[in-house]
Design an enzyme around this catalytic site. Structure first.
Site, short mmCIF file in Angstrom:
data_model
loop_
_atom_site.label_atom_id
_atom_site.label_comp_id
_atom_site.label_asym_id
_atom_site.label_seq_id
_atom_site.Cartn_x
_atom_site.Cartn_y
_atom_site.Cartn_z
N CYS A 1 18.15 111.23 -30.05
CA CYS A 1 19.52 110.76 -29.83
C CYS A 1 19.57 109.58 -28.86
CB CYS A 1 20.30 111.97 -29.34
SG CYS A 1 21.88 111.69 -28.64
N MET A 2 18.85 109.65 -27.74
CA MET A 2 18.99 108.56 -26.77
C MET A 2 17.70 108.21 -26.05
SD MET A 2 19.52 110.96 -23.93
CE MET A 2 17.85 110.91 -24.00
N LYS B 1 38.79 116.27 -32.19
CA LYS B 1 37.81 117.33 -31.91
C LYS B 1 38.12 117.98 -30.56
CE LYS B 1 34.01 114.82 -32.32
NZ LYS B 1 34.52 113.53 -32.83
N MET C 1 23.76 105.25 -31.41
CA MET C 1 22.62 105.55 -32.26
C MET C 1 22.08 104.34 -33.03
SD MET C 1 22.03 108.46 -31.44
CE MET C 1 23.02 108.93 -30.07
N GLY D 1 25.53 110.75 -27.34
CA GLY D 1 26.15 111.56 -28.38
C GLY D 1 26.39 113.00 -27.98
N GLN D 2 25.74 113.47 -26.93
CA GLN D 2 25.88 114.88 -26.57
C GLN D 2 26.48 114.99 -25.18
OE1 GLN D 2 22.78 117.63 -28.25
NE2 GLN D 2 21.55 115.81 -28.07
#
Lengths: 807, 285
Positions: free
Chosen positions: A178-179, A94, A353, A390-391
């Site tokens: 997400c967190m 990615k 997650m 995740g971000q």
């Protein structure tokens, strides 16, 4: 002589010439023969015209730095940044293709307003007026739904608009999904958010335990940082605690499959064995820890517990009992405990997650921190409980800027008067401006948006920036879909592509992305990163930060008092080097000054409160990110911190070798919590006999709005699928590739089955990735959430599967 | 006489029995070994590639090559490129063009990790290094030696170039089913990319005709020149002198391409002054 013969003849001639040269040891033999035949003009160096600059990757929370190659106003190449400590020059697939994310042919390039059911182009001026009208009509019902992909200045501007300007606190981010449980885990254990360790731990750990985590696909650069140690001859033991076999399992020494929710029992089982065998670290616990248990209703503080009480609470978590609850064999549990019992090993736990998207997310986060503390596996390089994000800026923009319904920047909260006063002083606001009542968390915000106004649905407008809730909210039929038909509900979306959310919106604003704007991110290891705008955005696309400031200015002009500070100045007043105000709300003036720099330098004054000190903007320009606290040294230089709370490295830990200086109990001690195993809210039954787990894949990031537009990534993983156990499939007469109907009490979805593909679920479990916008698995998932973090559980609910066409 | 005939018969019979026994025994051992070998292969494939050494049984040792010919297959294998090492290298612009086109088809831009043109194991750690660590050539098929040092998680960067999902015999082709979650407009089909990647570089510079050309591309992740320019390199990219091993002795890499810091006071000042992204020293409001 045709072309083929000609080529053949000339090839033979060159071959003969080359052979002759070899035989004669001709000096020119080293020169390619074609060069001698027809000397080409000297080629220009290929990099000519390509300008390279640094930026953090746009995708996950690892925070790799890339080198971006720009030519003629377009990104043409990406390379791993060899100067970056995070990734040391390597990327994942990615990251190598992140530059392509800018160039999908359907970029949004002009503002669109829904008129008679159709999205029609309008001017920016009109768009800003429409937003201002919505705010003025119902200021309390106006909410911003943001993202862990916001840059730090973008999140800060939105935060200031809502909390200082509208004084409503109606702002929450997708990072809630997400967190949020990682945050409550850190807060309840250490009194302050974010990991104490950093990625350096991965280079030193002897054992890495992955709790419901598949980093081979989700954090590939960190994972290869670990497994590549083996190629250098180092020994590192990998243990995979998981509910299905994944690509990560293939690299692991042990894969321990557990039944969903069994992680609570496993963690308690390890603590039980450490106590029972006397192998817990009495010295570490005696000096640095207190015990804690939860209250009803649960709070982050809980209530005190002594060692005997803790021992008694854990008494029933014998290996046999844990085996019954989790499915992990008692002997494997004993093995895990025996690792924690050894002080000579260094153990790092990783999670993302699996532990956070959990209706007992705070509890399992607390328990994993707890076994590290109980066994003294904390505070040395390689000994660390480390949560991954995740971000790209879930830490930087959400957790640090505090773009959450209850938070203020720098770890302050709206519910504490002294915190509000501190924020009011820093923002130069009149006393009492900031509202003490928290806004709605994500699930509540969208529930109220999808409820009629007369039935308590008091959110009337949501402005979504940098996220795709029409695909990422759980139980979409309840939380998202109703709002699109209810009267009086207005959805504004700032995005770069026509995502499912944008296509469902009433007003669409085209945004600049990534290196089309200045930006800053904060990654999973407390590292704050900066980049500059490198290429122009397409058409009329503009920075999200500009959009927020332009709306604020529109409200200022319409006389909304909150848009002024106590001296009557605009909330986002920016001055140039000469001290003259720059009208940054006008797009053609926005880049006359560095707005990011000014907002960041304003924001960093908040960072001292919780000792998350940030350096001035100019320091980040020079660095490939710096890990906070970044503290100025005697010689004026700025020093980052790798290991927090550790006297050896953290300038704020001064009293003992480990000092938890934000301790909940105010005695420099961290808390070891007891939380019981509890059943999940929904379990498979006769009608819905299978567990459903959702998650990501290597190639796609989140809902695929960017990665599905990158040909190399899309070809490698073109659509979502349903993973099943082969025996379950056989029992239902399903072949790999056949379409099934997957159904829960909330919704259903048709999609193809892939057996023995990326993962292998155990019998009774299915898995579906959520990257595919056209196959929305969140029609099926459950919106139940953790009582403290309010984070929903996407990892487990009950479903049934049948072959399409079969009844 | 009859006694002598009986003795002959006895000898013949016992020889026959021994012969059959030997044959059956040898066959049996072969089968067992085969069965064991396939079981071992399964175990070995399950083991982490490159991490766990395979344990060897006595039967392995017996079957393994010992003595003067022990290294024969390996030597024979290694000798393969030698046969071509000093063969004259024929280069043409057309071959070069064809090689570069083929190369570009698997890359989004020059420097992107190539996609994989064959099926890859999707679960676990695929055994890429078996072929690509040193490179393999079988007939005309070349599995090139990887251009960078071995790393553990190959599929992190190199993904399949087509849908990796295997369909089982008898299963119908998948149909793409779209979901409707109350979007007021139908979801658009995902559009094509307008990305134009950096093309492969031209030839390196030569200080004078006959001088060794400089390296026109980055050498980061492309440290192993023989991956493309070695004896198995595509015609057009192959070196005329693949027997020489120390490439950078003559062919200079470029610091600008390799992200090596090149510091000059003038350059540093220019970077700091670049507008409009410049840091301004104006204070916060």
């Amino acid at each position: 002589m045709d072309r083929r013969e000609f080529l053949k003849a000339s090839a033979m001639a060159t071959a003969a010439a080359a052979a002759a040269q070899l035989a004669l040891h001709d000096q020119a033999a080293a020169q390619p023969t074609t060069a001698r035949q027809a000397p080409p003009p000297p080629a220009p160096p290929p990099a000519e015209g390509v300008r390279w600059d640094k930026a953090p990757c746009r995708f996950c929370g690892t925070g790799c730095h890339v080198q971006v190659g720009v030519k003629a106003g377009k990104v043409v190449a990406i390379a791993g940044d060899q100067h970056a400590e995070v990734n040391k020059g390597l990327l994942c697939v990615k990251g190598y293709h992140v530059g392509l994310a800018l160039y999908g042919k359907d970029r949004l390039t002009q503002p669109l307003l829904r008129q008679n059911g159709k999205l029609v182009p309008i001017t920016w001026e009109r768009a800003l007026e429409v937003i201002a009208d919505r705010v003025l009509a119902d200021p309390k019902g106006f909410a911003i739904y943001g993202s862990g992909q916001w840059t730090i200045p973008e999140g800060y501007a939105a935060q200031k608009l809502i909390k200082a300007g509208l004084a409503s606190n109606q702002i929450d981010p997708n990072a809630r999904l997400c967190m949020a449980s990682a945050v409550t885990g850190f807060l309840s254990t250490y009194g302050v958010d974010e990991p104490a360790g950093c990625y350096d731990d991965l280079d030193r750990a002897d054992v890495v335990i992955m709790w419901g985590n598949n980093p081979a696909e989700m954090h590939p650069v960190l994972f290869s940082r670990i497994v590549d140690r083996r190629l250098r001859g180092e020994k590192v033991e990998l243990i995979d605690l998981t509910t299905r076999r994944t690509r990560t399992s293939g690299f692991c020494d042990r894969t321990l499959l557990f039944t969903p929710h069994g992680d609570l029992a496993i963690a308690n089982g390890i603590a039980h064995l450490l106590l029972a065998s006397g192998t817990w670290d009495k010295e570490f616990v005696g000096k640095f820890c207190n015990f804690r248990q939860r209250t009803e209703p649960p709070t982050l503080d809980g209530k005190a517990l002594d060692l005997d009480g803790y021992r008694a609470a854990l008494a029933s978590y014998t290996p046999e009992k844990v085996e019954e609850l989790s499915g992990v064999p008692a002997e494997d549990l004993r093995y895990l405990a025996s690792l924690f019992a050894r002080r000579d090993l260094r153990i790092t736990s990783l999670w993302c997650m699996g532990m956070n998207q959990h209706t007992r997310g705070t509890a399992i986060n607390d328990l994993v921190h707890g076994i590290h503390l109980l066994s003294g596996h904390f505070g040395r390089p390689g000994d660390a409980p480390t949560s991954l994000t995740g971000q790209p800026s879930a830490c930087g923009t959400v957790r640090e800027v505090g773009t959450l319904a209850h938070a203020l920047p720098g770890g302050l909260v709206v519910t504490k008067e002294e915190h509000r006063k501190e924020a009011e002083a820093l923002w130069n606001l009149p006393a009492g401006r900031i509202n003490a009542k928290p806004g709605y968390h994500t699930v509540e915000m969208w529930k109220r948006f999808s409820t009629p106004a007369d039935k308590g649905g008091d959110i009337s407008t949501i402005w979504v920036q940098v996220t795709n809730p029409a695909r990422t909210l759980p139980n979409l039929n309840t939380l998202f879909a109703p709002s699109r038909t209810l009267p009086g509900k207005f959805l504004i979306v700032s995005d770069v592509y026509p995502t499912a959310t944008a296509m469902a919106a009433d007003l669409v604003l085209p945004s600049a992305m990534w290196v089309e704007k200045n930006g800053m991110f904060g990654n999973s290891e407390r590292r704050t990163q900066q980049w500059f705008k490198m290429v122009p955005p397409p058409g009329q696309a503009r920075d999200d930060c500009w959009q927020t400031i332009a709306v604020a200015r529109k409200l200022f002009e319409r006389g909304v008092p909150g848009m002024k500070d106590k001296d009557g100045k605009f909330l986002f007043q920016v001055v140039d080097a000469a001290g003259k105000e720059v009208p940054i709300w006008q797009w053609d003036s926005y880049y006359k000054v560095n707005v990011d720099e000014q907002l960041f330098n304003e924001y960093r004054r908040f960072s001292r409160h919780k000792h998350k000190d940030l350096a001035p903007y100019s320091e980040y320009v020079k660095a490939r990110g710096l890990r906070w606290p970044v503290v100025q040294t005697a010689d004026g230089s700025w020093r980052e911190t790798r290991f927090r709370f550790s006297k050896a490295d953290d300038p704020y830990a001064t009293k003992a070798e480990i000092q938890f200086y934000h301790s909940v109990t105010k005695d420099d001690r961290a808390l070891i919590w007891f939380h019981p195993w509890e059943p999940p809210p929904e379990r498979p039954d006769r009608d819905y006999p299978l567990w459903l787990c959702t998650g990501r894949v290597l190639e796609h990031w989140h809902t695929g709005t960017m990665t599905m537009r990158i040909p190399q990534l899309r070809r490698a993983m073109p659509q979502a699928y349903c993973e099943m156990n082969r025996d379950d499939a056989r029992a239902l007469g399903i072949h790999s590739g056949e379409v099934v109907v997957l159904e829960s009490k909330r919704g259903k979805l048709e999609l193809p089955v892939w057996l023995d593909g990326r993962g292998q679920p155990p019998p009774g479990t299915v898995f579906v990735p959520f990257f595919d916008e056209s196959l929305a698995i969140n029609l099926v998932t459950l919106e139940d959430y953790d009582p403290l973090s309010k984070q929903p559980d996407y990892k487990k609910c009950a479903v049934r599967v049948r072959k399409k066409g079969a009844s | 006489m009859s006694e002598r005939r009986g003795w002959h018969l006895g000898v013949a019979l016992s020889l026959a029995v021994a012969g059959i026994g030997l044959w059956a025994g040898v066959r049996g051992t072969g089968r067992e070994v085969q069965a064991k070998a396939s079981a071992r292969a399964a175990v070995a494939s399950a083991a982490v590639a490159g991490e766990v050494g395979e344990s060897r049984s006595y039967s392995d040792l017996r079957r393994g090559m010992t003595g003067p010919n022990a290294e024969l297959p390996a030597r024979w294998w290694a000798a393969l490129p030698d046969a071509e090492l000093f063969a004259p290298v024929v280069q043409s612009a057309a071959d070069r063009e064809a090689a570069l086109t083929r190369r570009a088809a698997r890359r989004a831009f020059d420097g992107a990790p190539p996609t994989v043109p064959h099926a890859v194991d999707q679960l676990g750690a695929p055994a890429c290094l078996r072929c690509h660590e040193r490179g393999v050539k079988i007939a005309q098929l070349v599995a090139p030696r990887m251009s960078h040092p071995p790393m553990g998680s190959c599929v992190q960067c190199h993904v399949a170039s087509e849908d990796p999902r295997r369909r089982e015999p008898g299963a119908p082709a998948t149909q793409r089913a779209a979901t409707e979650v109350a979007p007021s407009l139908p979801l658009q089909e995902v559009a094509d990319s307008a990305f134009v990647g950096l093309p492969a570089p031209g030839r390196g510079e030569r200080a004078w005709p006959g001088a060794p050309p400089t390296i026109p591309h980055t050498t980061w992740m492309r440290e192993r020149c023989d991956s493309c320019h070695g004896v198995w390199g595509a015609s057009g990219l192959r070196s005329t002198h693949p027997w020489r091993q120390s490439c950078t002795q003559c062919h200079a890499p470029a610091a600008a391409l390799d992200q090596r810091p090149v510091w000059s006071p003038a350059g540093a000042a220019a970077t700091a002054a670049a507008a409009p992204r410049a840091s301004t020293s104006a204070g916060a409001p």
